[in-house]
Write a protein that holds these residues in place. Structure first.
Motif, short mmCIF file in Angstrom:
data_model
loop_
_atom_site.label_atom_id
_atom_site.label_comp_id
_atom_site.label_asym_id
_atom_site.label_seq_id
_atom_site.Cartn_x
_atom_site.Cartn_y
_atom_site.Cartn_z
N SER A 149 9.12 -24.17 -11.99
CA SER A 149 10.43 -24.82 -11.87
C SER A 149 11.38 -24.40 -12.98
O SER A 149 12.57 -24.20 -12.74
CB SER A 149 10.27 -26.34 -11.94
OG SER A 149 9.53 -26.83 -10.86
N LYS A 150 10.87 -24.32 -14.18
CA LYS A 150 11.74 -24.08 -15.34
C LYS A 150 11.70 -22.61 -15.75
O LYS A 150 12.74 -22.02 -16.00
CB LYS A 150 11.32 -24.97 -16.51
CG LYS A 150 10.98 -26.41 -16.13
CD LYS A 150 12.19 -27.24 -15.72
CE LYS A 150 11.74 -28.61 -15.21
NZ LYS A 150 12.79 -29.59 -15.11
N SER A 151 10.50 -22.01 -15.80
CA SER A 151 10.41 -20.64 -16.32
C SER A 151 11.11 -19.65 -15.40
O SER A 151 11.69 -18.68 -15.85
CB SER A 151 8.95 -20.24 -16.51
OG SER A 151 8.25 -20.32 -15.29
N LEU A 152 11.05 -19.89 -14.08
CA LEU A 152 11.72 -18.99 -13.13
C LEU A 152 12.94 -19.67 -12.49
O LEU A 152 13.50 -19.14 -11.52
CB LEU A 152 10.75 -18.55 -12.02
CG LEU A 152 9.70 -17.49 -12.38
CD1 LEU A 152 8.81 -17.19 -11.17
CD2 LEU A 152 10.35 -16.18 -12.87
N SER A 153 13.33 -20.83 -13.00
CA SER A 153 14.48 -21.58 -12.45
C SER A 153 14.33 -21.82 -10.95
O SER A 153 15.24 -21.55 -10.17
CB SER A 153 15.80 -20.82 -12.70
OG SER A 153 16.02 -20.60 -14.06
N LEU A 154 13.18 -22.36 -10.56
CA LEU A 154 12.92 -22.61 -9.13
C LEU A 154 12.54 -24.07 -8.85
O LEU A 154 11.62 -24.32 -8.06
CB LEU A 154 11.76 -21.70 -8.65
CG LEU A 154 12.01 -20.19 -8.65
CD1 LEU A 154 10.73 -19.44 -8.28
CD2 LEU A 154 13.12 -19.84 -7.67
N PRO A 155 13.25 -25.04 -9.46
CA PRO A 155 12.76 -26.42 -9.32
C PRO A 155 12.74 -26.92 -7.89
O PRO A 155 11.89 -27.72 -7.52
CB PRO A 155 13.71 -27.23 -10.20
CG PRO A 155 14.95 -26.40 -10.29
CD PRO A 155 14.50 -24.97 -10.25
N GLY A 156 13.67 -26.44 -7.08
CA GLY A 156 13.73 -26.95 -5.71
C GLY A 156 12.71 -26.31 -4.79
O GLY A 156 12.50 -26.80 -3.67
N GLU A 157 12.06 -25.26 -5.24
CA GLU A 157 11.12 -24.57 -4.35
C GLU A 157 9.71 -25.14 -4.43
O GLU A 157 8.86 -24.84 -3.59
CB GLU A 157 11.10 -23.06 -4.65
CG GLU A 157 12.46 -22.40 -4.56
CD GLU A 157 13.09 -22.50 -3.17
OE1 GLU A 157 12.44 -22.97 -2.23
OE2 GLU A 157 14.27 -22.12 -3.05
N ARG A 158 9.46 -25.96 -5.45
CA ARG A 158 8.22 -26.71 -5.59
C ARG A 158 6.98 -25.81 -5.61
O ARG A 158 6.23 -25.74 -4.63
CB ARG A 158 8.08 -27.77 -4.47
CG ARG A 158 9.32 -28.55 -4.14
CD ARG A 158 9.93 -29.24 -5.35
NE ARG A 158 9.04 -30.19 -5.98
CZ ARG A 158 8.87 -30.23 -7.31
NH1 ARG A 158 9.51 -29.40 -8.13
NH2 ARG A 158 8.05 -31.11 -7.84
N ILE A 159 6.82 -25.10 -6.72
CA ILE A 159 5.63 -24.26 -6.82
C ILE A 159 5.06 -24.32 -8.26
O ILE A 159 5.81 -24.23 -9.23
CB ILE A 159 5.92 -22.80 -6.34
CG1 ILE A 159 4.64 -21.99 -6.25
CG2 ILE A 159 6.99 -22.12 -7.16
CD1 ILE A 159 3.79 -22.33 -5.06
N GLY A 160 3.76 -24.51 -8.33
CA GLY A 160 3.07 -24.62 -9.61
C GLY A 160 1.57 -24.58 -9.37
O GLY A 160 1.12 -24.20 -8.29
N TYR A 161 0.80 -24.96 -10.37
CA TYR A 161 -0.66 -24.97 -10.18
C TYR A 161 -1.39 -25.89 -11.14
O TYR A 161 -0.85 -26.26 -12.19
CB TYR A 161 -1.24 -23.55 -10.29
CG TYR A 161 -1.04 -22.83 -11.61
CD1 TYR A 161 -1.73 -23.19 -12.77
CD2 TYR A 161 -0.15 -21.75 -11.69
CE1 TYR A 161 -1.56 -22.50 -13.96
CE2 TYR A 161 0.03 -21.06 -12.90
CZ TYR A 161 -0.67 -21.44 -14.02
OH TYR A 161 -0.49 -20.76 -15.20
N VAL A 162 -2.62 -26.22 -10.76
CA VAL A 162 -3.59 -26.82 -11.68
C VAL A 162 -4.57 -25.72 -12.02
O VAL A 162 -5.07 -25.02 -11.12
CB VAL A 162 -4.38 -27.99 -11.03
CG1 VAL A 162 -5.32 -28.63 -12.05
CG2 VAL A 162 -3.45 -29.01 -10.42
#
Ligand code: PLP
Length: 396
Positions: free
Chosen positions: A244-257
């Motif tokens: 969300s922050k590092s690639l400025s993609l907060p609305g795309e909802r992507i991350g991981y555990v």
């Protein structure tokens, strides 16, 4: 009959959201450029060009695969690519089986908390903290959140207070560095001391104490500061990450555990994260953005803009007499308010159309959070108003 607790959560917007909505209303009256809105942590720097290129490349591919479900934990080739990047950067040897892709850090945290929470468990949260932790822990995972007061002088960890709250019910400690709202980055010394303390307490209580490391701002650091990679220091770590922050993609909802294989009961823990994802309805993170993330490993948005903003704001505020720990990362500043009642101070700031969030919402009253992921011009326009506000107090 409804779940009244959920209805209350839905009806009570967070102060941040309230302020944001208030800003929109004021903008309709006085003009957008006259509302100096520092309420939200919504990156204003665009995603790197590589993201757009990746989207176009994906869109040109097989449309069925593009929009189809992936494995519940994320596409195998994506997990492999993301883990290869982690291994390259942090000298680890993880496999794709350590990753569970999620809809942003919020889903990652919710899955991690639910995966480990048992009735009666306590999760320790260090102030100042991201307010949603309390929601995810208590309403999401059904555990108890225990808050440790901040170390005001530097926003590292208040170890005396932390040690006092650790007990046989402690299941996890949640950390967030670079930190929202303080901008502090935990030093290697802080992480080492924390790891030592937790190992000692694990031995004393005879069970694992997980360290949930929430790292959506990992790459947003200034002045050559490094964010220590927490699993290097403490085996029982669960990393929650987001693009969300590092690639400025907060609305795309992507991350991981990330469940490192060194973590206690790691195979079961990973299975529990998958189970939590299932129970919470978080299977299959957005499939196109899984692939976009894999194509953009190692990249970030242009964070120099945030550094320019930080310097301008920090130098300006401190020269007016505001007291503030200099942020080393993220895009938030957390100065002390000029009166102990931070809500009253932030209300007073509103008279100047300066929208800042009371520190009490982050477990640190007497402060205000300023999100400086805004146009640099907004900061230039805001500084004289912060000065007028300060003069009101100096007159008292
Ligand atoms: N953790 C922290 C510290 C945050 O600041 C945020 C968002 O602002 C999140 C988690 C949630 O991130 P995401 O948008 O990826 O769900």
């Amino acid at each position: 009959m409804l779940n009244e607790k959920m209805a209350a959560l839905g009806n009570n917007r967070s102060t941040i959201r309230e302020l944001f909505e208030y800003g929109n209303k004021r903008a309709a009256v006085v003009g957008r450029e006259n509302v100096l809105d520092f309420s939200l942590g919504n990156p204003n720097v665009p995603a790197p060009d590589a993201v757009r290129e990746a989207i176009l490349a994906e869109a040109a591919g097989d449309p069925v695969a593009l929009h189809g479900y992936t494995s519940a934990q994320g596409a195998a080739d994506v997990r492999k690519a993301l883990v290869a990047d982690i291994n390259r950067r942090f000298g680890t040897d993880y496999t794709g089986d350590s990753l569970y892709l999620t809809a942003g850090a919020a889903a990652a945290l919710s899955c991690a908390f639910k995966a480990i929470a048992c009735p009666g468990d306590e999760f320790v949260v260090l102030a100042p903290y991201f307010p949603e932790y309390l929601m995810f822990i208590e309403s999401g995972a059904g555990a108890k959140a225990v808050v440790v007061p901040p170390s005001i002088a530097d926003f590292q960890i208040n170890f005396d207070a932390l040690e006092k709250v650790l007990n046989e019910h402690t299941k996890a400690v949640v950390i967030n560095s670079p930190n929202n709202p303080s901008g502090a980055v935990y030093s290697e010394q802080t992480i080492r001391q924390l790891a030592e303390l937790l190992r000692e307490k694990e031995a004393q209580f005879g069970h694992p104490i997980y360290l949930v490391s929430d790292e959506p701002y990992r790459e947003i650091v200034y002045d050559g500061v490094q964010t220590p990679f927490v699993p290097t220091y403490y085996d029982d770590t669960i990393v929650c990450y987001s693009y969300s922050k590092s690639l400025s993609l907060p609305g795309e909802r992507i991350g991981y555990v990330l469940v490192p294989p060194q973590a206690a009961d790691s195979a079961d823990l990973y299975a529990a994260v998958c189970g939590a994802g299932r129970a919470l309805g978080y299977v299959c993170a957005p499939s196109m953005f899984q692939r976009v993330a894999a194509r953009c490993t190692g990249l970030t948005s242009d964070i120099t803009v945030y550094q320019t903003n930080r310097d301008l704001l920090f130098d300006g505020l401190t020269s007016m007499g505001y007291t503030c720990v200099k942020p080393q990362g993220a895009f938030y500043m957390f100065p002390q308010t000029l009166e102990p009642d931070d809500h009253a101070f932030c209300e007073r700031a509103k008279k100047y159309d300066l929208l800042v969030v009371p520190g009490a919402d982050f477990g640190a009253p007497g402060h205000m959070r300023i999100s400086y992921c805004v146009q640099t011009e907004t900061i230039r326009r805001a500084l004289p108003l912060f000065e007028k506000l300060a003069k009101e107090y100096h007159k008292c």
